[in-house]
Write a protein that holds these residues in place. Structure first.
Motif, PDB file in Angstrom:
ATOM      1  N   UNK A  48       0.835  -1.232   0.032  1.00 36.22           N
ATOM      2  CA  UNK A  48       0.052  -0.014  -0.094  1.00 36.22           C
ATOM      3  C   UNK A  48       1.057   1.217   0.130  1.00 36.22           C
ATOM      4  N   UNK A  49       2.072   1.176   0.669  1.00 38.05           N
ATOM      5  CA  UNK A  49       2.977   2.422   0.686  1.00 38.05           C
ATOM      6  C   UNK A  49       3.338   2.824  -0.711  1.00 38.05           C
ATOM      7  N   UNK A  50       3.444   2.037  -1.694  1.00 45.95           N
ATOM      8  CA  UNK A  50       3.846   2.342  -3.072  1.00 45.95           C
ATOM      9  C   UNK A  50       2.621   2.980  -3.603  1.00 45.95           C
ATOM     10  N   UNK A  51       1.337   2.828  -3.232  1.00 46.71           N
ATOM     11  CA  UNK A  51       0.304   3.513  -3.825  1.00 46.71           C
ATOM     12  C   UNK A  51       0.415   5.047  -3.615  1.00 46.71           C
ATOM     13  N   UNK A  52       0.733   5.163  -2.391  1.00 47.62           N
ATOM     14  CA  UNK A  52       0.609   6.887  -1.864  1.00 47.62           C
ATOM     15  C   UNK A  52       1.666   7.617  -2.736  1.00 47.62           C
ATOM     16  N   UNK A  53       2.641   6.750  -3.158  1.00 49.20           N
ATOM     17  CA  UNK A  53       3.746   7.466  -4.287  1.00 49.20           C
ATOM     18  C   UNK A  53       3.272   7.536  -5.441  1.00 49.20           C
ATOM     19  N   UNK A  54       2.769   6.489  -6.085  1.00 51.64           N
ATOM     20  CA  UNK A  54       2.393   6.522  -7.520  1.00 51.64           C
ATOM     21  C   UNK A  54       1.133   7.296  -7.724  1.00 51.64           C
ATOM     22  N   UNK A  55       0.483   7.574  -6.760  1.00 48.31           N
ATOM     23  CA  UNK A  55      -0.606   8.428  -6.989  1.00 48.31           C
ATOM     24  C   UNK A  55      -0.460   9.677  -7.264  1.00 48.31           C
ATOM     25  N   UNK A  56       0.662  10.321  -6.803  1.00 46.35           N
ATOM     26  CA  UNK A  56       0.999  11.628  -7.125  1.00 46.35           C
ATOM     27  C   UNK A  56       1.232  11.844  -8.674  1.00 46.35           C
ATOM     28  N   UNK A  57       1.601  10.901  -9.394  1.00 48.23           N
ATOM     29  CA  UNK A  57       1.950  11.046 -10.945  1.00 48.23           C
ATOM     30  C   UNK A  57       0.746  11.350 -11.605  1.00 48.23           C
ATOM     31  N   UNK A  58      -0.565  10.819 -10.977  1.00 44.56           N
ATOM     32  CA  UNK A  58      -1.733  10.862 -11.787  1.00 44.56           C
ATOM     33  C   UNK A  58      -2.474  12.208 -11.589  1.00 44.56           C
ATOM     34  N   UNK A  59      -3.214  12.763 -12.477  1.00 39.33           N
ATOM     35  CA  UNK A  59      -4.420  13.784 -12.173  1.00 39.33           C
ATOM     36  C   UNK A  59      -5.217  13.392 -11.291  1.00 39.33           C
ATOM     37  N   UNK A  60      -5.822  14.229 -10.254  1.00 43.69           N
ATOM     38  CA  UNK A  60      -6.520  14.019  -9.209  1.00 43.69           C
ATOM     39  C   UNK A  60      -6.081  12.612  -8.387  1.00 43.69           C
ATOM     40  N   UNK A  61      -4.924  12.026  -8.337  1.00 41.26           N
ATOM     41  CA  UNK A  61      -4.602  11.147  -7.672  1.00 41.26           C
ATOM     42  C   UNK A  61      -5.257   9.686  -8.096  1.00 41.26           C
ATOM     43  N   UNK A  62      -5.882   9.815  -9.343  1.00 44.32           N
ATOM     44  CA  UNK A  62      -6.461   8.553  -9.788  1.00 44.32           C
ATOM     45  C   UNK A  62      -5.240   7.701 -10.818  1.00 44.32           C
ATOM     46  N   UNK A  63      -4.810   6.829  -9.696  1.00 44.54           N
ATOM     47  CA  UNK A  63      -3.719   5.839 -10.073  1.00 44.54           C
ATOM     48  C   UNK A  63      -4.379   4.705 -10.887  1.00 44.54           C
ATOM     49  N   UNK A  64      -3.743   4.060 -11.577  1.00 45.69           N
ATOM     50  CA  UNK A  64      -4.362   2.905 -12.358  1.00 45.69           C
ATOM     51  C   UNK A  64      -4.896   1.809 -11.350  1.00 45.69           C
ATOM     52  N   UNK A  65      -6.120   1.413 -11.236  1.00 46.77           N
ATOM     53  CA  UNK A  65      -6.586   0.008 -10.729  1.00 46.77           C
ATOM     54  C   UNK A  65      -7.322  -0.780 -11.487  1.00 46.77           C
ATOM     55  N   UNK A  66      -7.483  -2.047 -11.044  1.00 50.90           N
ATOM     56  CA  UNK A  66      -8.217  -3.156 -11.948  1.00 50.90           C
ATOM     57  C   UNK A  66      -9.626  -3.068 -11.635  1.00 50.90           C
ATOM     58  N   UNK A  67     -10.456  -2.711 -12.698  1.00 51.79           N
ATOM     59  CA  UNK A  67     -11.803  -2.902 -12.705  1.00 51.79           C
ATOM     60  C   UNK A  67     -12.535  -4.148 -13.407  1.00 51.79           C
ATOM     61  N   UNK A  68     -11.974  -5.094 -13.976  1.00 52.26           N
ATOM     62  CA  UNK A  68     -12.377  -6.131 -14.449  1.00 52.26           C
ATOM     63  C   UNK A  68     -11.538  -6.969 -15.031  1.00 52.26           C
ATOM     64  N   UNK A  69     -11.733  -8.490 -15.076  1.00 49.10           N
ATOM     65  CA  UNK A  69     -10.849  -9.322 -15.649  1.00 49.10           C
ATOM     66  C   UNK A  69     -11.666 -10.267 -16.616  1.00 49.10           C
ATOM     67  N   UNK A  70     -10.969 -10.433 -17.665  1.00 52.83           N
ATOM     68  CA  UNK A  70     -11.629 -11.340 -18.629  1.00 52.83           C
ATOM     69  C   UNK A  70     -11.667 -12.936 -18.167  1.00 52.83           C
ATOM     70  N   UNK A  71     -12.859 -13.441 -18.290  1.00 52.23           N
ATOM     71  CA  UNK A  71     -12.886 -14.738 -17.581  1.00 52.23           C
ATOM     72  C   UNK A  71     -11.985 -15.983 -18.475  1.00 52.23           C
ATOM     73  N   UNK A  72     -11.906 -15.540 -19.514  1.00 50.04           N
ATOM     74  CA  UNK A  72     -11.218 -16.815 -20.405  1.00 50.04           C
ATOM     75  C   UNK A  72      -9.749 -16.337 -20.621  1.00 50.04           C
ATOM     76  N   UNK A  73      -9.253 -15.085 -21.194  1.00 46.66           N
ATOM     77  CA  UNK A  73      -8.008 -14.901 -21.241  1.00 46.66           C
ATOM     78  C   UNK A  73      -7.296 -14.413 -19.956  1.00 46.66           C
ATOM     79  N   UNK A  74      -7.973 -14.035 -19.003  1.00 46.34           N
ATOM     80  CA  UNK A  74      -7.574 -13.633 -17.567  1.00 46.34           C
ATOM     81  C   UNK A  74      -6.754 -12.336 -17.807  1.00 46.34           C
ATOM     82  N   UNK A  75      -7.077 -11.537 -18.999  1.00 42.91           N
ATOM     83  CA  UNK A  75      -6.502 -10.002 -19.166  1.00 42.91           C
ATOM     84  C   UNK A  75      -7.420  -9.363 -18.402  1.00 42.91           C
ATOM     85  N   UNK A  76      -6.789  -8.190 -17.810  1.00 42.32           N
ATOM     86  CA  UNK A  76      -7.502  -7.159 -16.983  1.00 42.32           C
ATOM     87  C   UNK A  76      -7.586  -5.964 -17.493  1.00 42.32           C
ATOM     88  N   UNK A  77      -8.725  -5.088 -17.199  1.00 40.16           N
ATOM     89  CA  UNK A  77      -8.896  -3.808 -17.616  1.00 40.16           C
ATOM     90  C   UNK A  77      -8.654  -2.822 -16.640  1.00 40.16           C
TER      91      UNK A  77
END
Length: 1908
Positions: free
Chosen positions: A1165-1194
């Motif tokens: 979690x500590x990393x997150x505090x640092x990463x989020x500064x790079x992004x506007x409004x602190x909205x850093x990349x998070x996973x919101x969906x995973x493909x059930x077959x290929x297991x790739x994530x969005x």
């Protein structure tokens, strides 16, 4: 008889008197010395002799001659013929020695002065006659006598000249001699009124050309200033004479100076019009004249200054005149192109041509003034005729009221002169009178045929020529000219001698004495009656307006008036709108005046109140369309009527119609009153003389009597009286003069009364004068459109408006008296009323006005007591539970806007305009009323929209068609695609309307979101403007606060270093901080946060709240997707790639993210505090969906901050201020992305990089087929999305996200079964590489790359690196990613796209609203719906979002992960991410899934609903930006293309769209979960059950509704497993959402269900009451814009379910829930289909609903990894369950179970036939079954029907024959489809679907008979 010459003058150079260095002329001698009495000597002759100035010249000039024209004080013209010659004299310069005078010789200052110079001398003849040639000859003779020293004395010659007398006119020929052996003949014109032009007109046209002269002609007639320039004086005179000649019969009456001396040039700056000639020598001095038209005769040009606008002749006259002139002047033109032109074409001689041109202009004037005599008013006959011209009537009947030229001519001085000269009916006539009286018909018939016109012109020219030259064979002139040598010898010539004055005077005296003794010449007066010509009424105007009103309309007007007077008020009310429409036409207005006249008896017609109101309304409507000129005489015809119609108000008090029709401009127009007055006077004078003549006529014989029956016009009568005048005795003459004078006087009194009637307002205390007219010196307000029954109720409101409450009524009286006095002065002076009478009138007028005011006061008082007019009752709106009225109903009119459906223009009744009331409630703005059109009066019109959706409000002024009262109104536009244009009724005071606007504004923009309806619902009606200090929901508030506080406490105890400054407490800070370093809690970096579990940080008291967090939608979804769990022990299985992080549970990392986030397992979690500064409004990349077959994530995130971009892509060693931190964040970021990549199964499977083997041939065999087939597709998609630089010309489409419209070409899709890959999947964009013409090699290279040209693409191949598949694609904003360098070995790749700006969405939406709901109708072709829709670019924006989403779907499906990182991560990102999940995951296409998707991606991830929806005062300036609506529209587009994949219906989407904007629910309020927790609304939805009526969440509301009725359910829902949707995204594939276009006027928007159900109940109750006894009709009329179509015409399944429920209710059974019923039916259907192995239920349903155009995966899905799952879905008609008869088909449904199996086999043949019923019954379709075993033909109502409705016994059949169609048979069926079965009882008529089907049936029945 007249003198040929009045004066003879010798003018010479004045040697003694030089002014300012310029020579002067002086009169040396003048004969006679004494002035004639009838002709005074004109001043300034010496100036005109040398117009360019008197100068001495060194060489002798040739003698010159010209004629100047001088005008004296009585505007008589004097013609000065000047003959100038030059005499030598010694140079006066040489004699003078003074140095000061040396410079005076201005001719050649530097030249040696010659000894001899020449001075001019002029001989001048002054005459009132214009005989140029005679004067030239006479003066030439005198000069000859002097030069050649002939024997005749000069005195004799001059004496003879001055005594010569000739007749003025009459066509005589006079020979004159001056006694020097000369002889000349002078011909006088036959008619003196026709101008004599010689050849001057023809010369003028030669010099300037046709168009130029026409310009000058029009300029002269419309009173412009005209200046001629020429170096020749005689030409100037001729040009001016020519211009005057073509103006005949009008005479020019302004300044006319053909030759203007240079000394008088300042005359040119006079303000009055003129025609002046000036020598070209002075051209430079004419340059600065700004408003003068300059005609240069020598250069042939006419210069019109910019500021001068010349009105030209009206078309087609102008064109025809030009044609005629060119045929005269250039006859060769016509034959110029002929192969064999006639041999001799030449224009006539100049003199003849001159007359032909004048004839063209005569013909032109005859057409312009035809019928003018019918518009003359004769107002006095004796002692002198006084005549006035009625201009308005003339223009009206010619329908030329708009014509600028004719208006100006009729207003001009020349025309006034024309009327006074040609008006008198008894006078000498000329050519023009004959033309305009007798040849109008001929001119009209010939006007279109140029050759006939030319013949006519030639005839007229002949007459004109004859007039000037009555004796063509003239005796030869004999006049000596000076001999050659005497002209040339310049030396020794004597000066012109001084003449003997006595000798000349003797000649003159002698002649005068002789004249006195001679008998007086009696000139025969050729007076006659002037013919009037055909009346104007016969001349149909060129627009044919007379016929414009059809007889039907006039019939309507007549009927309506009859109904009113027969007291059939209901009928009249129905016709009224039609009548008011008809009254726009002139004929209908005239018809109205005639009809009303018939109902007036003895100048009076007493009506009751209602009749009076209707009549006044019609009068107002009629007057409203009259111009102030009243050219059609309609106001004039109504004038007697408005003083005739009246109603009794009380004892002895009568109100007349005039008090209600005052507000029209025409009453304030003085010219109207004058014309009216004159026409009345004319009628009275006519009556006066008709009476006196009656006695005389009695005795005359029969034939004269017959003549007197013919209507005699006033002019004819006047002519007769004028003829008799000289024969009357003095007494008789005096008597007639007095009678006429008293007639005029009595009319003046009458008109003073009339004018006071129409100018004094009903309520004189209100000081209401007509505005902006000559009358009103004061401002005014008038209620004359309000018939006074209303006036009572309005009196108070007018006080506030007029602003003149305290003004005395005398102001009104004074101004009216002034107006009437002005009128009386003018008409009495013109019609010769004596001064005594005039004084009496002036004394009378104030009394008349005062008396009238007193009468009016009584009327006004009484009219106030009248009951107000019955207006429609105001209907109350039904309100929602919790909705309260803020302002009660205000009476308004709902006016129609640009939508045509409700106005009746597209068919159907005119529902708008409607009258009713507008209500403002806490939730909505509601109009409820009834249509103004009486034929639709029983309907109720409702239009409403939520206050929160108001986007624009502006003030407008509206004119209602019923009573032309301009009212103030409002135009209110709402983003629910609704527009209200309302006009406030007269009874609504303006301050009330103003307070309405203020309330509306307050409600629309509350100060805090808690002021919106969703929060205030159910509370008291007071507007909640400030958030309350104490909140009701205390427990939750404290809970959430404690949660935060305790968390802080715990954290701070363990690891948080507090900042030094004392900080404000957390609760009081409401600003949304986004930068983490500003936050109060800064987490130290040393602690490994992965050890920090949730339970350890939160005390047990707050765990309950946390469990709420866990229950949130996101968590449930993450668990479903296998992205991590939060078990009770909070232990995580380490082998899962992702975990749920609670780092943001206090919303410290990112305010706008949810509390729980999915991040890779190994990121602390500590990393997150640092990463989020790079992004506007602190909205850093998070996973919101995973493909059930290929297991790739969005993943989703915001775009990077600028510093982030640099550190992200450039080398880590870049110099920055804090290098260590920059390095670390950059590294952290890479680590984070790497962690995501390594969590993908495909990455962990392979040791090295997973190459994209499908691209290269070497790896072809090893790659799995899915990659191979899919890859090019992605490349294509990528190219589409990126667009390209080298656009191929000729291709067209809307480009990817770029605004520049990148090009994507598009070929027809091949429908053949394309090879498909992967487990199922629908692909919507058109496949095949042929679609793409765009390829951009330097972006997205790995994806967009072509196949490698090398056959052995090994790892050492440089292409190999670029062509592998990236594990992670980052969709970023092009603008953000500039300057980023791609490392070829990174495993992620950035796809830059151009993002659509929020501003773009906002503007596009505004334009879309204007396109779908225009505010006013337009006929402009480029303002049509489709054009406006295209300009809005809304569809293009949808296309962009869908295109990117489809690309992402493809990438995920191939196994790459995708991170969408656009703008701030809460608008476009949210749209794309949600659409991707919807397309990829069938779960989100169900009710629960879609709700979850919206809650997760839109609500939890912080889409700023309040801000984008401008829901509060703070966000008002940002405007409404419907990002969520755009998303719903995209879903709607996908729904249209895949109707079987969604569990919810289109209505569900519309419902959400409406309530997203309505603020009825709290769901779509606030900007993030953090805000919702702060306000305590996040977890209350479940806990708050106090008021079950009020739903706070839209989802609960939908659930409740869904349980009751299938409104949101999609019956075609039959999903395929794991189906991925790929919709077509091109603009051409998208449809406009009907949500934007539909409207339900019967009940308002159909999205508030409580209102709908109430409506239904009310409708049923009223229907039951009304139709208790009457037979009920099953028929209904459904109007598209009025009824709710889905309810009026429900689909079959809904209808069946409804019927089922109502039947169960009737039977008293407990009705089953619709969903259970539906599920049962579906399961039985499924089992049956399995048995029958027919297409599935849903597909048969699909076919039966004929949705074959919708897309299914047509073709076969390829075998995927060995498992063959093939589904065939035929969409062809054969397989569908239509009613084609199929013999021996097996049982279709369990509904037939009551037949035994044997019986089913006995159904030998079955199907639908139309059978004709018994006598007088219609054809009906029935299900027929042919039973061979029982020999029956049975029929049922439908196929499923169990009861047999009837049967035909085949035993009795006699014949089966082909039939013929009869009455009422089904349409569109071929004839051979009919057949008849005749039995012994009756004949049966049948009709099959087509002939083959009929043949089958006949054969089957025949075979059945033969079997028998």
């Amino acid at each position: 008889m007249a003198r040929l010459a009045d004066y003879f003058v010798v003018v010479g150079y004045d040697l003694d008197n030089r002014v300012e260095g310029e020579g002067q002329g002086r009169i040396l001698q003048r004969f006679p010395e004494k002035e004639w009495e009838d002709s005074p000597f004109p001043q300034g002759v010496e100036l005109f002799c040398q117009p360019s100035g008197w100068q001495l010249v060194p060489e002798r000039q040739p003698a010159s001659f010209f004629v100047a024209v001088l005008t004296d004080i009585n505007s008589e013209r004097h013609y000065c013929a000047c003959f100038t010659f030059w005499e030598g004299l010694d140079n006066p310069q040489l004699k003078k020695t003074e140095a000061g005078d040396a410079d005076e010789a201005d001719e050649e200052p530097a030249v040696v002065q010659p000894a001899k110079v020449f001075a001019p001398k002029s001989l001048v003849v002054v005459s009132q006659l214009d005989y140029t040639e005679a004067f030239r000859n006479c003066l030439g003779l005198i000069y000859t006598v002097h030069v050649d020293s002939l024997s005749t004395p000069l005195e004799t010659v001059i004496g003879n000249l001055l005594t010569c007398v000739i007749p003025i006119a009459g066509g005589s020929q006079r020979t004159i001699t001056l006694g020097a052996g000369d002889r000349q003949v002078i011909q006088t014109p036959i008619n003196e009124s026709l101008p004599v032009s010689g050849s001057s007109v023809a010369l003028l046209f030669r010099q300037l050309g046709i168009v130029n002269v026409l310009y000058l002609f029009c300029a002269a007639l419309t009173e412009h200033k005209i200046l001629f320039l020429s170096s020749s004086y005689q030409r100037l005179t001729d040009a001016c004479r020519g211009l005057l000649a073509i103006m005949f019969p009008l005479k020019y009456s302004f300044t006319y100076v053909p030759i203007l001396p240079g000394k008088l040039l300042e005359v040119l700056s006079t303000p009055t019009p003129f025609i002046i000639g000036v020598n070209s020598f002075f051209r430079s001095e004419t340059q600065e004249l700004l408003d003068v038209i300059i005609a240069d005769l020598d250069g042939g040009t006419v210069t019109i200054p910019e500021c001068v606008h010349i009105s030209l002749l009206p078309e087609p006259l102008l064109q025809q005149t030009q044609t005629a002139l060119s045929m005269v002047l250039d006859p060769e033109l016509e034959f110029a192109d002929q192969a064999f032109p006639p041999q001799s074409i030449q224009s006539s001689a100049l003199k003849i041509q001159d007359k032909e041109i004048r004839a063209v202009f005569l013909w032109l004037f005859a057409r312009l003034f035809q019928g003018y005599r019918w518009c003359l008013h004769i107002i006095r006959i004796h002692p002198e005729p006084v005549i006035r011209f009625h201009k308005a009537a003339f223009l009206g009947q010619r329908s030329l009221t708009e014509d600028d030229f004719l208006m100006k001519v009729l207003d001009g001085m020349a025309f006034a002169g024309f009327v006074s000269e040609r008006g008198p009916p008894y006078r000498a006539t000329d050519l023009f009178d004959d033309l305009v009286a007798n040849q109008v018909e001929r001119i009209r018939q010939e006007e279109t045929c140029p050759h006939k016109v030319m013949n006519h012109v030639k005839e007229l020219a002949e007459q004109l020529f004859k007039n000037e030259n009555p004796y063509p064979a003239v005796a030869m002139h004999k006049v000596q000219r000076p001999s050659e040598n005497s002209q040339n010898t310049c030396q020794g010539q004597t000066a012109f001698p001084v003449l003997d004055e006595v000798a000349v005077q003797l000649f003159i005296d002698h002649a005068v004495a002789k004249l006195k003794n001679a008998p007086p010449v009696v000139k025969a007066e050729l007076k006659s009656l002037v013919p009037s010509g055909p009346p104007l009424g016969d001349i149909v105007d060129r627009n044919g307006i007379v016929m414009a009103n059809s007889a039907r309309r006039l019939e309507v007007v007549r009927n309506c008036i009859t109904y009113i007077f027969d007291n059939k008020m209901l009928e009249a009310k129905k016709l009224m709108p039609a009548v008011l429409r008809a009254l726009k036409g002139r004929t209908a207005r005239i018809c109205l005046t005639q009809e009303l006249n018939q109902h007036v008896l003895q100048n009076r017609a007493v009506l009751d109140d209602q009749q009076f109101d209707y009549i006044v309304r019609m009068l107002n409507c009629t007057l409203q369309d009259c111009s102030h000129m009243d050219e059609h005489g309609i106001a004039a015809a109504l004038l007697p009527l408005v003083t005739a119609f009246c109603r009794k108000l009380g004892a002895g008090i009568t109100q007349f119609a005039y008090s209600c029709v005052q507000e029209h401009m025409v009453w304030t127009n003085m010219q109207f009153w004058e014309a009216m007055f004159y026409s009345d006077v004319q009628n009275h004078i006519k009556a006066l003389y008709m009476e006196t003549d009656d006695g005389a006529l009695q005795n005359n014989s029969q034939d004269q009597q017959a003549e007197s029956n013919r209507e005699i016009s006033a002019l004819d009568l006047a002519a007769e009286q004028n003829r008799l005048w000289p024969t009357l005795s003095k007494e008789m003459q005096m008597e007639r003069v007095q009678k006429e004078e008293s007639t005029v006087f009595s009319q003046a009194i009458h008109y003073a009364n009339r004018m006071s009637y129409l100018l004094l307002p009903l309520d004189t205390s209100k000081n209401r004068l007509l505005r902006s007219t000559g009358l009103g010196d004061v401002e005014s307000v008038s209620n004359s459109y309000v018939t006074n029954s209303i006036a009572g109720s309005m009196a108070e409101s007018y006080d506030t408006e007029s602003g003149f409450e305290d003004a005395e009524s005398s102001d009104v009286a004074n101004s009216v008296v002034r107006f009437i006095n002005r009128f009386v002065d003018k008409v009495c002076n013109e019609s010769g009323v004596t001064n005594e009478h005039l004084k009496a009138l002036h004394a009378m007028i104030p009394d008349i006005v005062q008396m009238h005011i007193e009468t009016l006061d009584a009327v006004h008082r009484e009219s106030k007591r009248l009951p107000p007019i019955q207006k429609p009752k105001l209907l109350r709106p039904t309100l929602l539970p919790g909705e309260e009225l803020v302002m009660d109903g205000m009476r308004v009119h709902l006016v129609h806007d640009g939508r045509e459906e409700a106005t009746g223009l597209m068919g159907g009744p005119p529902l708008l305009p409607a009258e009713g009331a507008i209500f403002l409630t806490t939730y909505r703005l509601i109009f409820k009323g009834t249509p103004s059109d009486a034929l639709v009066g029983e309907q109720i019109v409702t239009r409403s929209f939520p206050v929160a959706s108001l986007t624009k409000e502006k003030r407008i002024s509206v004119t209602l068609s019923m009573d032309q009262f301009v009212q103030e109104g409002l135009q209110l536009r709402s983003c629910t695609f609704q527009l209200m244009k309302i006009a406030f009724d007269e009874e609504v005071a303006s301050d009330l309307a103003e307070s309405f606007r203020k309330h509306l504004h307050k409600l629309r923009f509350p100060q805090h979101v808690q002021g919106t309806f969703a929060f205030t619902v159910g509370q008291s009606g007071k507007l909640v403007l400030e958030p309350k200090t104490k909140d009701k929901n205390q427990s939750l508030k404290t809970l959430s606060k404690n949660l935060v506080k305790n968390a802080k406490r715990t954290i701070s105890r363990q690891y948080v270093s507090r900042k030094k400054e004392s900080l404000t407490t957390w609760e009081n800070r409401s600003s949304l901080q986004s930068e983490l370093d500003e936050d109060e809690i800064s987490v130290s970096e040393e602690v490994d946060q992965s050890t920090l579990t949730l339970s350890s940080t939160i005390r047990s008291s707050d765990r309950q709240t946390m469990s709420n967090v866990v229950e949130r939608a996101c968590c449930r979804d993450y668990q479903r997707l296998g992205l991590g769990t939060l078990s009770s022990s909070l232990t995580r299985s380490k082998n899962e790639p992702f975990r749920i992080s609670t780092a943001n549970r206090m919303y410290t990392v990112c305010r706008s993210y949810p509390g729980l986030l999915i991040i890779p397992q190994n990121i602390p979690d500590s990393t997150i505090h640092r990463i989020c500064r790079c992004y506007r409004q602190n909205r850093f990349p998070v996973v919101c969906w995973r493909h059930s077959r290929t297991k790739s994530v969005l993943l989703r995130s915001a775009g990077l901050h600028a510093k982030g971009v640099v550190s992200f892509f450039k080398s880590p060693n870049t110099q920055t201020a804090v290098p260590s931190q920059a390095d670390s964040t950059s590294l952290e970021q890479e680590k984070y992305l790497q962690a995501i990549i390594s969590s993908m199964p495909s990455y962990s499977e392979t040791t090295g990089r997973n190459t994209l083997s499908g691209f290269t041939s070497t790896h072809m065999n090893t790659s799995d087929s899915s990659d191979k087939l899919r890859q090019p597709k992605i490349g294509d998609l990528m190219k589409q999305v990126l667009g390209n630089k080298e656009d191929v010309p000729g291709t067209f489409s809307r480009g990817a996200f770029s605004q520049k419209g990148k090009v994507i070409s598009l070929s027809q899709p091949k429908a053949s079964g394309k090879a498909r890959s992967s487990s199922g999947g629908k692909f919507g964009s058109i496949r095949g590489s042929s679609r793409l013409s765009a390829f951009n090699p330097d972006i997205g290279t790995r994806l967009a790359g072509k196949e490698s040209p090398q056959p052995n693409g090994g790892p050492n191949d440089p292409l190999f690196l670029r062509q592998q598949k990236a594990y992670l694609y980052i969709i970023g904003d092009k603008a953000q990613l500039k300057g980023g360098k791609q490392d070829s070995f990174q495993q992620w790749e950035v796809i830059p796209i151009e993002v659509c700006d929020v501003r773009q969405v906002k503007n596009s939406f505004k334009k879309l609203m204007k396109a779908c709901v225009p505010s006013s109708p337009t006929s402009e072709p480029n303002k049509g719906f489709l054009r406006l829709l295209e300009e809005s670019e809304w569809m293009t924006l949808l296309h962009r979002v869908l295109q990117v989403s489809v690309l992402v779907v493809e990438l995920l499906d191939t196994g790459s992960s995708v991170m969408v990182s656009l703008e701030d991560g809460w608008d476009v990102t949210t749209q794309v991410v949600s659409l991707v999940q919807l397309l990829s995951d069938p779960y989100y296409r169900t009710f629960d899934g879609f709700r979850l998707l919206v809650e997760k991606e839109w609500l939890s991830f912080g889409h700023r609903f309040s801000h984008r929806g401008a829901q509060t005062l703070a966000s008002q300036s940002s405007g409404f930006t419907p990002v969520f609506l755009q998303f719903l529209d995209c879903v709607h587009q996908i729904h249209l293309q895949f109707p079987m994949e969604f569990e919810f219906s289109q209505y569900y989407l519309k419902f959400l769209a409406y309530h997203y904007m309505s603020n009825r629910f709290r769901t779509f309020l606030l900007d993030s979960d953090y805000d919702r927790i702060e306000l305590g609304v996040l977890y209350e939805e479940k806990s708050d059950r106090k008021n079950p009526q009020v739903c706070k969440s839209v989802w609960d509301y939908i659930d409740r509704l869904y349980k009751k009725a299938p409104v949101f359910y999609n019956y075609m829902f039959s999903p395929e497993d794991d189906e991925v949707l790929r919709p077509y995204t091109f603009v051409s594939n998208l449809k406009v959402w009907d949500f934007y276009l539909e409207e339900t006027l019967s009940e308002g928007p159909p999205y508030d269900w409580e209102l709908r159900s109430r409506h239904e109940r009310l409708a049923e109750e009223t229907a039951e009451k009304a139709d208790a006894g009457a037979p009920k009709s099953q028929r209904r009329i459904v109007w598209p814009c009025y009824d709710d179509l889905s309810r009026a015409m429900p689909d079959a399944i809904t209808k069946l379910l409804q019927d089922l429920q109502s039947l169960e209710a009737e039977l008293g059974q407990t009705s089953e829930k619709w969903k259970d019923t539906w599920d049962k039916i579906k399961t039985t259907q499924r089992t049956e289909t399995k048995l029958e192995s027919k297409p599935s239920f849903s597909s048969s349903l699909l076919m039966s609903s004929n949705l074959s155009h919708q897309r299914r995966s047509q073709g076969v899905c390829l075998q995927d990894s060995g498992v063959g799952s093939s589904i065939k879905l035929g969409l062809d008609c054969e397989a569908s369950a239509t009613s084609t008869p199929v013999s021996g088909r097996p049982s279709t449904s369990t509904l037939y179970s009551q037949f035994q199996s044997t019986e089913s086999e006995n159904r030998s043949f079955e199907g639908i036939l139309y059978k004709r019923g018994a006598l007088l019954k219609p054809w009906r379709p029935r299900w027929f079954v042919l039973d061979k075993t029982k020999h029956q033909l049975r029929y049922y109502d439908s196929r499923q029907d169990k009861e047999c409705k009837g049967m035909i016994d085949l035993g009795g059949v006699e014949s089966v024959t082909v039939g013929t169609p009869t009455m009422g048979a089904p349409k569109n069926v071929e004839e051979k489809a009919f057949f008849d079965v005749k039995t012994d009882k009756r004949m049966y008529n049948f009709c099959a679907q087509d002939s083959s089907n009929a043949q089958l049936w006949m054969d089957s029945i025949q075979s059945c008979l033969s079997d028998a």
